[in-house]
Motif scaffolding. Structure first.
Motif, PDB file in Angstrom:
ATOM      1  N   ARG A 535       0.842  -1.197   0.000  1.00  0.00           N
ATOM      2  CA  ARG A 535       0.000   0.000   0.000  1.00  0.00           C
ATOM      3  C   ARG A 535       0.872   1.240   0.000  1.00  0.00           C
ATOM      4  NH1 ARG A 535      -2.266   3.364   4.151  1.00  0.00           N
ATOM      5  NH2 ARG A 535      -1.266   2.061   5.764  1.00  0.00           N
ATOM      6  N   ASN A 537       0.800   5.083   1.230  1.00  0.00           N
ATOM      7  CA  ASN A 537      -0.022   5.846   2.164  1.00  0.00           C
ATOM      8  C   ASN A 537      -0.245   7.282   1.688  1.00  0.00           C
ATOM      9  OD1 ASN A 537       2.282   7.341   2.841  1.00  0.00           O
ATOM     10  ND2 ASN A 537       2.697   6.176   4.714  1.00  0.00           N
ATOM     11  N   ALA A 538      -0.897   8.066   2.517  1.00  0.00           N
ATOM     12  CA  ALA A 538      -1.256   9.436   2.133  1.00  0.00           C
ATOM     13  C   ALA A 538      -0.037  10.327   1.942  1.00  0.00           C
ATOM     14  CB  ALA A 538      -2.184  10.041   3.187  1.00  0.00           C
ATOM     15  N   ASP A 539       1.097   9.945   2.505  1.00  0.00           N
ATOM     16  CA  ASP A 539       2.331  10.705   2.329  1.00  0.00           C
ATOM     17  C   ASP A 539       3.069  10.320   1.048  1.00  0.00           C
ATOM     18  OD1 ASP A 539       2.100  12.117   4.784  1.00  0.00           O
ATOM     19  OD2 ASP A 539       2.822  10.334   5.852  1.00  0.00           O
ATOM     20  N   ALA A 543       3.763   1.966   2.683  1.00  0.00           N
ATOM     21  CA  ALA A 543       3.305   1.849   4.071  1.00  0.00           C
ATOM     22  C   ALA A 543       3.931   0.638   4.737  1.00  0.00           C
ATOM     23  CB  ALA A 543       1.787   1.745   4.106  1.00  0.00           C
ATOM     24  N   PRO A 548      -5.207  -0.072   5.609  1.00  0.00           N
ATOM     25  CA  PRO A 548      -5.330   1.397   5.629  1.00  0.00           C
ATOM     26  C   PRO A 548      -5.607   1.976   7.006  1.00  0.00           C
ATOM     27  CG  PRO A 548      -7.231   0.376   4.568  1.00  0.00           C
ATOM     28  CD  PRO A 548      -6.227  -0.706   4.751  1.00  0.00           C
ATOM     29  N   GLU A 549      -6.138   1.164   7.919  1.00  0.00           N
ATOM     30  CA  GLU A 549      -6.434   1.696   9.253  1.00  0.00           C
ATOM     31  C   GLU A 549      -5.201   1.793  10.142  1.00  0.00           C
ATOM     32  OE1 GLU A 549      -7.295  -2.797   9.430  1.00  0.00           O
ATOM     33  OE2 GLU A 549      -7.527  -1.129   8.003  1.00  0.00           O
ATOM     34  N   THR A 551      -1.502   3.248  10.999  1.00  0.00           N
ATOM     35  CA  THR A 551      -0.745   4.468  10.721  1.00  0.00           C
ATOM     36  C   THR A 551       0.745   4.233  10.918  1.00  0.00           C
ATOM     37  OG1 THR A 551      -2.623   5.754  11.538  1.00  0.00           O
ATOM     38  CG2 THR A 551      -0.515   6.907  11.319  1.00  0.00           C
ATOM     39  N   ASP A 552       1.551   4.769  10.017  1.00  0.00           N
ATOM     40  CA  ASP A 552       2.993   4.546  10.074  1.00  0.00           C
ATOM     41  C   ASP A 552       3.649   5.293  11.228  1.00  0.00           C
ATOM     42  OD1 ASP A 552       4.365   3.144   7.486  1.00  0.00           O
ATOM     43  OD2 ASP A 552       2.401   3.965   7.009  1.00  0.00           O
TER      44      ASP A 552
END
Length: 741
Positions: A535, A537-539, A543, A548-549, A551-552
């Motif tokens: 995946r 991630n948003a950054d 990941a 998705p739930e 957080t890194d």
């Protein structure tokens, strides 16, 4: 450009600290040489010396949790992000048994025989020759030499002109030695001189170890003394030392006969011993050399002076050479521990263990490319001895067939019993794939497939067949529980779901096993195809957990989630450019946490695969500028030489090779990430995974590579100019010319 690499180091002063002592070893015995010229010390170590911890065998077995696993999986898949934190059998954290030294051989001269004149002190010099493994100390005509024979498995000390009187003792009194250690000494005259012995029995244990030293005295007399002998009027003294760990009583007389049998019939037994040792050690050491066109004057400096010049090419040359030397010397019965094969104290950090979730893997990273099959053979020996324990881990914790490797081992046990809430290492399933990867690289490099490796890979695949059975609400396969050493999500507990490392390892293990076992290939490839993809991630970063739930957590010394980049070839700038870009973003975001040396060099290895030369240079710079190296050129775990540790010393050669040459069975990458500070140089003798030796020379105006293939193969060549196909013919050299970057 000079083509003479540095094959040793030296110091103009004695080593007052054992950490600065020069090292020799044969992968079984180790020798750590330090001390004052009038009180010389050789600390004797052996890979088998681990301290009994007094715990019952039940506490050193993997936890029996298989019956509870389905409930844990249900909780994790339902969104209970801390469910794994109580998934233990309630036992406290138990470290693996700690590696420790045996004793020190001390050579002492009486006060009235000590020459403290300034001119004699000025002529003091100690050296270690990487090509021979010999450490040497000279002062005022007196010479002491030490090496550990790879041919005869014995520590050899030779002293010429020892002075009017020399006391020789076997002394167990090293820092942290247990006060309850039961120690007995022996010393008897022999026709050669004397036989010394030291037996140490561990408290509350039936285990013991015994050291024996045969003293061969030329032209003098010996007199037994407390804990040793006194030698008078000798021209030279030769000492042969071995140590054995055992139960019951050791037969010192038989050991003395065995040591006597090494002397041979020649006039100079030291030369004979060295001659038998050299073909084994020198041949291995000299296979690969690095030349960075260093200043010839800097090359002559002592190591301590070079360490004060962290940007010197001569320093990097010497650390490369020392790293290969120390790695070779540490490997034989076992691969290197956290401290290689050496320690001068009993309080060894993190038990001096084989730590399999980064440290051992990094230290052995150069084995194939740096032409050190001895390292791979040592790693293979450890793995194959422990496979029965790995099977126990799989059955006890996961209820499966196959094998699961532990995160820590003392060398005796491969059981997974070192775990806690903060480090649920018993949940880590990727270790077997990582440990077997160098064995697969070895097969690719030298041709053929080792049946032992094939069998181990099949067992890893069987584990995944039984373990990978759970799916999420959308029918996708899920790795649950999953652990990313030694990190956790910012919003969850330590055990989670779909860690990136676990995804990569499971996929790689199944596909590799399929390649070794065509009869099962369809089944294992089909399972590999169902493993979730990574995946982003948003950054924009790859990941650490594919869910998705989750957080890194970016500031961490481990880079477990980038396992697909290095050591695997799953994510590359050539085949998966989008994932490579995400991996690069993840690398940019990763913080150094506590400045561990292994974290910096792991960072450099990943950066090299991603063709980021500046980031390689920056990571190297953190280590070179951080005062990580002792005068011995062995390294520390933290900056300012804090905690003796072999990670940096043994990993640095791998970083430099990866920055200059990378290979797979079908690809060669030349100069992917050369550190800009070293614009010219040569790397000779490296091996590729498509079966060719390679010599590389580079300069600002271009580069030349000479390939010497041992088999006919078609590969892809990658350079800064792009890609092209090469057809290589077995035993026909191929010269490649590269334009300036």
């Amino acid at each position: 450009m000079s083509t003479t690499p540095v094959h040793g180091t030296w110091e103009p002063r004695p080593a007052a600290r054992w950490e600065d002592g020069f090292l020799s070893g044969n992968g079984h015995h180790g020798a750590l040489v330090f001390g004052d010229p009038d009180d010389e010390r050789v600390v004797v170590t052996h890979h088998t010396l681990v301290r009994p911890d007094g715990g019952g065998d039940e506490q050193r077995l993997p936890p029996r949790l298989a019956d509870e696993l389905p409930a844990l999986q249900d909780r994790l898949l339902s969104g209970d992000l801390t469910a794994a934190e109580d998934f233990t059998d309630g036992r406290p954290l138990r470290w693996v048994r700690s590696f420790h030294p045996a004793f020190q051989v001390r050579l002492r001269r009486p006060d009235d025989d000590r020459d403290d004149r300034g001119d004699d002190r000025a002529r003091y010099r100690r050296t270690v020759d990487f090509a021979t493994g010999v450490t040497e100390t000279t002062r005022a005509g007196r010479t002491g030499r030490v090496f550990v024979s790879r041919a005869d498995d014995v520590i050899v000390q030779h002293v010429t002109d020892p002075g009017p009187t020399l006391g020789i003792t076997l002394d167990h009194r090293l820092p942290g030695a247990p006060t309850a250690l039961g120690v007995g000494h022996g010393a008897v005259r022999t026709p050669e001189g004397a036989l010394l012995s030291l037996r140490a029995r561990y408290p509350d244990s039936g285990l013991a170890y015994t050291g024996a030293t045969l003293a061969v005295v030329t032209g003098g007399t010996t007199t037994p003394a407390p804990s040793g002998v006194r030698v008078e009027g000798a021209r030279s003294v030769l000492l042969l030392t071995r140590v054995r760990r055992h139960t019951g009583e050791a037969d010192v007389v038989a050991e003395g006969r065995a040591l006597r049998g090494l002397l041979g019939e020649g006039p100079d037994p030291y030369d004979d011993l060295l001659a038998r040792h050299l073909p084994h050690h020198r041949t291995a050491y000299e296979r690969v050399t690095l030349d960075l066109a260093a200043d010839p004057a800097e090359r002559t400096l002592p190591g301590s002076a070079l360490l004060g010049r962290p940007h010197s090419a001569a320093l990097l040359e010497r650390l490369f050479a020392a790293g290969r030397y120390h790695l070779l010397s540490a490997c034989g019965l076992f691969p290197p521990r956290l401290t290689g094969l050496w320690t001068g104290a009993w309080d060894t950090a993190w038990s001096g263990a084989f730590t399999n979730d980064a440290n051992l893997n990094l230290q052995t990273a150069s084995a194939a490319a740096a032409a050190l099959p001895e390292v791979t053979e040592a790693l293979a020996a450890l793995i194959h001895r422990q496979l029965p324990d790995w099977r126990d881990n799989a059955r006890a914790v996961f209820g499966t067939r196959g094998v699961v490797a532990p995160a820590h081992s003392d060398g005796e046990s491969g059981h997974s019993y070192h775990f806690s809430r903060e480090y649920p290492l018993h949940l880590w399933t990727a270790g077997a794939d990582w440990l077997l990867k160098p064995l697969v690289d070895h097969d690719e490099t030298y041709g053929g497939r080792d049946p032992r490796t094939a069998a181990a890979l099949a067992e890893v695949a069987l584990f995944y067949e039984d373990f990978l059975t759970r799916t999420d609400d959308e029918g996708r396969l899920v790795v649950v529980p999953s652990y990313s050493p030694e990190n956790r999500p910012a919003n969850a507990g330590w055990g989670a779901v779909d860690a990136a490392m676990d995804l990569s390892a499971a996929r790689h293990a199944l596909l590799t096993a399929a390649a070794y076992h065509p009869e099962h290939a369809d089944r294992w490839r089909a399972l590999a195809d169902r493993i979730p993809q990574h995946r982003v991630n948003a950054d924009g970063a790859l990941a650490e957990w594919a869910r998705p739930e989750l957080t890194d957590s970016y500031d961490h010394r481990h880079l477990s989630h980038l396992y697909g980049v290095w050591p695997l070839d799953e994510i590359t700038p050539y085949d998966t450019p989008d994932l490579a870009a995400a991996a690069h973003r993840a690398l940019e975001l990763r913080g150094p946490e506590n400045d561990s040396a292994h974290g910096h060099l792991h960072h450099a290895l990943v950066a090299a695969r991603l063709r980021d030369a500046d980031r390689v240079a920056s990571a190297l710079g953190r280590v070179l500028d951080g005062d990580f190296f002792h005068d011995s050129l062995m390294s520390a775990h933290y900056p300012h030489r804090d905690v003796y540790n072999a990670d940096a010393a043994h990993t640095l050669p791998a970083v430099l090779i990866e920055a200059l040459v990378q290979s797979t069975p079908g690809r060669l990458v030349l100069l992917p990430a050369p550190p800009p500070a070293y614009p010219r140089g040569s790397l000779r003798g490296v091996r590729t995974r498509f079966g060719a030796a390679l010599d590389l020379t580079w300069a600002p105006d271009g580069a030349t590579a000479v390939l010497r293939p041992t088999r006919t193969v078609r590969i892809e060549l990658r350079t800064s100019d792009g890609a092209e196909r090469l057809d290589l013919v077995a035993h026909e050299d191929r010269v490649l010319t590269l334009k300036a970057r």
